[in-house]
Scaffold this motif. Structure first.
Motif, mmCIF file in Angstrom:
data_model
loop_
_atom_site.group_PDB
_atom_site.id
_atom_site.type_symbol
_atom_site.label_atom_id
_atom_site.label_comp_id
_atom_site.label_asym_id
_atom_site.label_seq_id
_atom_site.Cartn_x
_atom_site.Cartn_y
_atom_site.Cartn_z
ATOM 1 N N ARG A 252 -45.433 -39.439 13.945
ATOM 2 C CA ARG A 252 -46.045 -40.424 13.341
ATOM 3 C C ARG A 252 -46.924 -40.003 11.946
ATOM 4 N N SER A 253 -47.263 -39.000 12.427
ATOM 5 C CA SER A 253 -47.815 -37.807 11.729
ATOM 6 C C SER A 253 -47.329 -36.543 10.695
ATOM 7 N N ILE A 254 -47.405 -36.807 9.433
ATOM 8 C CA ILE A 254 -46.114 -35.283 9.077
ATOM 9 C C ILE A 254 -47.665 -34.626 7.829
ATOM 10 N N VAL A 255 -47.479 -33.184 8.276
ATOM 11 C CA VAL A 255 -48.403 -32.552 8.133
ATOM 12 C C VAL A 255 -46.994 -31.604 6.391
ATOM 13 N N VAL A 256 -47.128 -31.271 5.323
ATOM 14 C CA VAL A 256 -46.699 -31.282 4.298
ATOM 15 C C VAL A 256 -46.996 -29.406 4.235
ATOM 16 N N VAL A 257 -46.282 -28.061 3.997
ATOM 17 C CA VAL A 257 -47.140 -26.545 3.670
ATOM 18 C C VAL A 257 -46.378 -26.957 2.643
ATOM 19 N N PRO A 258 -47.062 -25.391 1.829
ATOM 20 C CA PRO A 258 -47.046 -25.535 0.318
ATOM 21 C C PRO A 258 -45.435 -25.000 0.319
ATOM 22 N N VAL A 259 -44.600 -25.253 -0.446
ATOM 23 C CA VAL A 259 -43.442 -25.375 -0.809
ATOM 24 C C VAL A 259 -42.839 -23.334 -1.115
ATOM 25 N N VAL A 260 -41.899 -22.588 -0.029
ATOM 26 C CA VAL A 260 -41.576 -21.248 -0.833
ATOM 27 C C VAL A 260 -40.560 -21.885 -2.153
ATOM 28 N N ASN A 261 -40.512 -21.030 -2.858
ATOM 29 C CA ASN A 261 -39.646 -21.495 -4.674
ATOM 30 C C ASN A 261 -38.767 -20.339 -4.613
ATOM 31 N N GLU A 262 -37.790 -20.332 -4.457
ATOM 32 C CA GLU A 262 -36.250 -19.693 -4.322
ATOM 33 C C GLU A 262 -35.905 -19.327 -5.883
ATOM 34 N N SER A 263 -36.571 -20.594 -6.728
ATOM 35 C CA SER A 263 -35.875 -20.277 -8.409
ATOM 36 C C SER A 263 -36.521 -19.409 -9.097
ATOM 37 N N PRO A 264 -36.103 -19.288 -10.473
ATOM 38 C CA PRO A 264 -36.516 -18.766 -11.526
ATOM 39 C C PRO A 264 -37.713 -18.969 -12.039
ATOM 40 N N GLU A 265 -37.770 -20.447 -11.404
ATOM 41 C CA GLU A 265 -38.836 -21.102 -12.718
ATOM 42 C C GLU A 265 -40.159 -21.061 -11.594
ATOM 43 N N VAL A 266 -41.655 -20.535 -12.364
ATOM 44 C CA VAL A 266 -42.418 -20.105 -11.198
ATOM 45 C C VAL A 266 -43.361 -21.425 -11.281
ATOM 46 N N THR A 267 -42.888 -22.450 -12.103
ATOM 47 C CA THR A 267 -44.339 -23.605 -11.677
ATOM 48 C C THR A 267 -43.390 -24.915 -10.807
ATOM 49 N N ALA A 268 -42.342 -24.536 -9.693
ATOM 50 C CA ALA A 268 -41.762 -25.561 -9.746
ATOM 51 C C ALA A 268 -42.309 -26.325 -8.597
ATOM 52 N N ASN A 269 -42.780 -25.330 -8.116
ATOM 53 C CA ASN A 269 -43.938 -25.720 -6.319
ATOM 54 C C ASN A 269 -44.943 -26.217 -6.739
ATOM 55 N N SER A 270 -45.612 -25.946 -7.856
ATOM 56 C CA SER A 270 -46.841 -27.335 -8.114
ATOM 57 C C SER A 270 -46.298 -27.987 -8.720
ATOM 58 N N VAL A 271 -45.262 -28.216 -9.680
ATOM 59 C CA VAL A 271 -44.715 -29.401 -9.728
ATOM 60 C C VAL A 271 -43.718 -30.373 -9.010
ATOM 61 N N PRO B 189 -42.343 -41.038 -0.763
ATOM 62 C CA PRO B 189 -40.952 -41.030 -0.121
ATOM 63 C C PRO B 189 -41.335 -40.731 1.255
ATOM 64 N N LEU B 190 -42.507 -40.201 1.802
ATOM 65 C CA LEU B 190 -42.471 -40.051 3.622
ATOM 66 C C LEU B 190 -43.226 -40.787 3.696
ATOM 67 N N ALA B 191 -44.213 -41.523 2.863
ATOM 68 C CA ALA B 191 -44.920 -42.597 3.423
ATOM 69 C C ALA B 191 -44.595 -44.086 3.296
ATOM 70 N N GLU B 192 -43.661 -44.240 2.396
ATOM 71 C CA GLU B 192 -42.643 -45.161 2.438
ATOM 72 C C GLU B 192 -41.781 -45.116 3.229
ATOM 73 N N ARG B 193 -41.288 -43.773 4.030
ATOM 74 C CA ARG B 193 -39.751 -44.496 5.494
ATOM 75 C C ARG B 193 -40.886 -44.354 6.237
ATOM 76 N N GLY B 194 -42.813 -44.675 6.596
ATOM 77 C CA GLY B 194 -43.275 -45.072 7.523
ATOM 78 C C GLY B 194 -44.335 -44.380 8.038
ATOM 79 N N TYR B 195 -44.935 -43.223 7.523
ATOM 80 C CA TYR B 195 -44.890 -42.207 7.806
ATOM 81 C C TYR B 195 -46.287 -41.709 7.507
ATOM 82 N N TYR B 196 -47.258 -41.740 7.744
ATOM 83 C CA TYR B 196 -49.066 -40.673 7.774
ATOM 84 C C TYR B 196 -48.806 -39.285 7.376
ATOM 85 N N VAL B 197 -48.769 -38.948 5.959
ATOM 86 C CA VAL B 197 -49.136 -37.737 4.933
ATOM 87 C C VAL B 197 -50.096 -37.372 5.010
ATOM 88 N N PHE B 198 -50.554 -36.368 5.097
ATOM 89 C CA PHE B 198 -51.725 -35.455 5.158
ATOM 90 C C PHE B 198 -51.443 -35.514 3.243
#
Length: 208
Positions: A33-52, A60-69
């Motif tokens: 019912r509830s989902i926590v999304v942890v920091p993203v692992v970035n394997e791309s060369p773009e250093v700002t990709a994870n923060s963006v 999109p997760l909330a619109e699928r009907g879940y509580y997202v922390f």
């Protein structure tokens, strides 16, 4: 010529194959019912990709009907416990996320590609992610998916194509592409079923 025909037919046959559905037996058994999304692992060369990228995941997760922390609150709590490196966080026992957040499931995301490919007359801006959802109490994988999205330049003549490719390579914003990839990742046929806060909850099994 014969080889070309064989390759063409093989491509057409592959295009006619029905899309593969995800195996969701474990998902239905746990019914998160509830989902926590942890920091993203970035394997791309773009250093700002994870923060963006992390700004595009909640909706999109909330619109699928879940509580997202809230992702920024999640990041702050993890930092308070000395958990800063995304790669290390992804290796933690999932029970740790239940202890910290009380979430039913934890979503691990790895950015595989976040780049612009420029070939003079055409350019493509690419985002590609891997998603793994695990039950926090047992560590069992409930769902996983790979999803990408490509924005390509276009044109009707040589000059237009060259200019379009250059503008596409320099000006395209990655965030809308990441949002689109996320929406596609969570929808049928390989996405996750509607959650308890969605009107189709427990009514959309035939779509997956």
């Amino acid at each position: 010529m014969r080889t070309f025909v064989i390759i063409l037919l093989a491509g057409l046959m592959q295009g006619c194959i029905a899309p593969q559905h995800a195996n969701l037996d474990a998902f239905y058994a746990h019914q998160p019912r509830s989902i926590v999304v942890v920091p993203v692992v970035n394997e791309s060369p773009e250093v700002t990709a994870n923060s963006v990228f992390i700004t595009s995941i909640t909706q999109p997760l909330a619109e699928r009907g879940y509580y997202v922390f809230p992702v920024y609150l999640t990041d702050m709590i993890l930092r308070d416990f000395g958990l800063v490196e995304a790669g290390h966080i992804h290796q933690l026992p999932t029970e740790r996320f239940y202890e910290l957040f009380g979430a039913d499931a934890v979503l691990f995301i790895t950015i595989k590609d976040w780049s612009t490919k420029y070939l003079v007359l055409a350019s493509s801006v690419v985002v590609s992610m891997e998603y793994v959802l695990k039950d926090t109490r047992t560590g069992q994988v409930l769902w996983k998916n790979d999803q990408g999205y490509v924005h390509s330049s276009g044109g009707s003549d040589l000059i237009t194509m060259t200019v379009s490719a250059a503008i596409n390579a320099l000006m395209t914003d990655y965030l809308p592409l990441a949002r689109q990839a996320n929406f596609m990742a969570f929808l049928p046929p390989k996405g996750i079923p509607a959650g308890p806060y969605h009107p189709e909850y427990q009514q959309d099994k035939g779509k997956f």
